[in-house]
Design a protein around this motif. Sequence first.
Motif, short mmCIF file in Angstrom:
data_model
loop_
_atom_site.label_atom_id
_atom_site.label_comp_id
_atom_site.label_asym_id
_atom_site.label_seq_id
_atom_site.Cartn_x
_atom_site.Cartn_y
_atom_site.Cartn_z
N SER A 1 0.83 -1.21 0.00
CA SER A 1 0.00 0.00 0.00
C SER A 1 0.87 1.25 0.00
O SER A 1 0.58 2.22 -0.72
CB SER A 1 -0.93 0.02 1.22
OG SER A 1 -1.88 -1.00 1.13
N THR B 1 -8.16 3.51 2.28
CA THR B 1 -9.01 2.85 3.27
C THR B 1 -8.97 1.34 3.09
O THR B 1 -8.69 0.85 1.99
CB THR B 1 -10.47 3.32 3.14
OG1 THR B 1 -10.93 3.08 1.80
CG2 THR B 1 -10.61 4.81 3.45
N PRO B 2 -9.28 0.58 4.15
CA PRO B 2 -9.40 -0.87 3.98
C PRO B 2 -10.52 -1.19 3.00
O PRO B 2 -11.51 -0.46 2.91
CB PRO B 2 -9.77 -1.36 5.39
CG PRO B 2 -9.31 -0.29 6.30
CD PRO B 2 -9.46 1.00 5.54
N ARG C 1 -7.06 -2.93 -0.04
CA ARG C 1 -7.07 -1.48 0.15
C ARG C 1 -7.71 -0.80 -1.06
O ARG C 1 -7.60 -1.28 -2.18
CB ARG C 1 -5.65 -0.92 0.30
CG ARG C 1 -4.93 -1.34 1.55
CD ARG C 1 -5.39 -0.52 2.75
NE ARG C 1 -4.57 -0.75 3.91
CZ ARG C 1 -4.80 -1.67 4.84
NH1 ARG C 1 -5.82 -2.48 4.71
NH2 ARG C 1 -4.02 -1.80 5.88
#
Length: 156
Positions: A69, A89-90, A98
């Motif tokens: 990420s 964000t997840p 992600r």
Amino acid sequence: MTDGADATEWRVRETSIGGLHVPAHWIDDDRTGAIAVVRPGSPANPNATFRENAVLSVVDSAGDLVADSSNAIAEARAMVPWSHVVSVTPWPQGPFDRRMQFLYEHEGVTVAVTKFTGTHGGHRIDLTCSAGFDAYPVLFGTFDSIAARSTLEDRA
């Protein structure tokens, strides 16, 4: 037919890492060597230099999701002439871990991007979905649906 995620008909684009689920009317476009689909040109602007698209790519993993990420964020921030990362964000749906959103400029067009990243085995799998800033609100749900519906995994 609209590009809203609820109204879209889907097809599966088989790849070496699984099924990429894309809107049925989008056109395969692999000229850059990547697995890509583009939204058909609109009658109002058939020769536009930028067309909404989704591109699937696989690169070597940095070792884990956090490192992958971080690398995806750094790649977005390094774009020229400019880019702006809006969110990371997840993403618990489908094969990705992600979801990153960012903006950049291409030939005078502000482009909004949703990039989904997953770490599988020794690879980072990215799905990069791009649209002109004006078209992005209509396609945002479609991009999320492509990521959630796709059945991808590291088969290398």
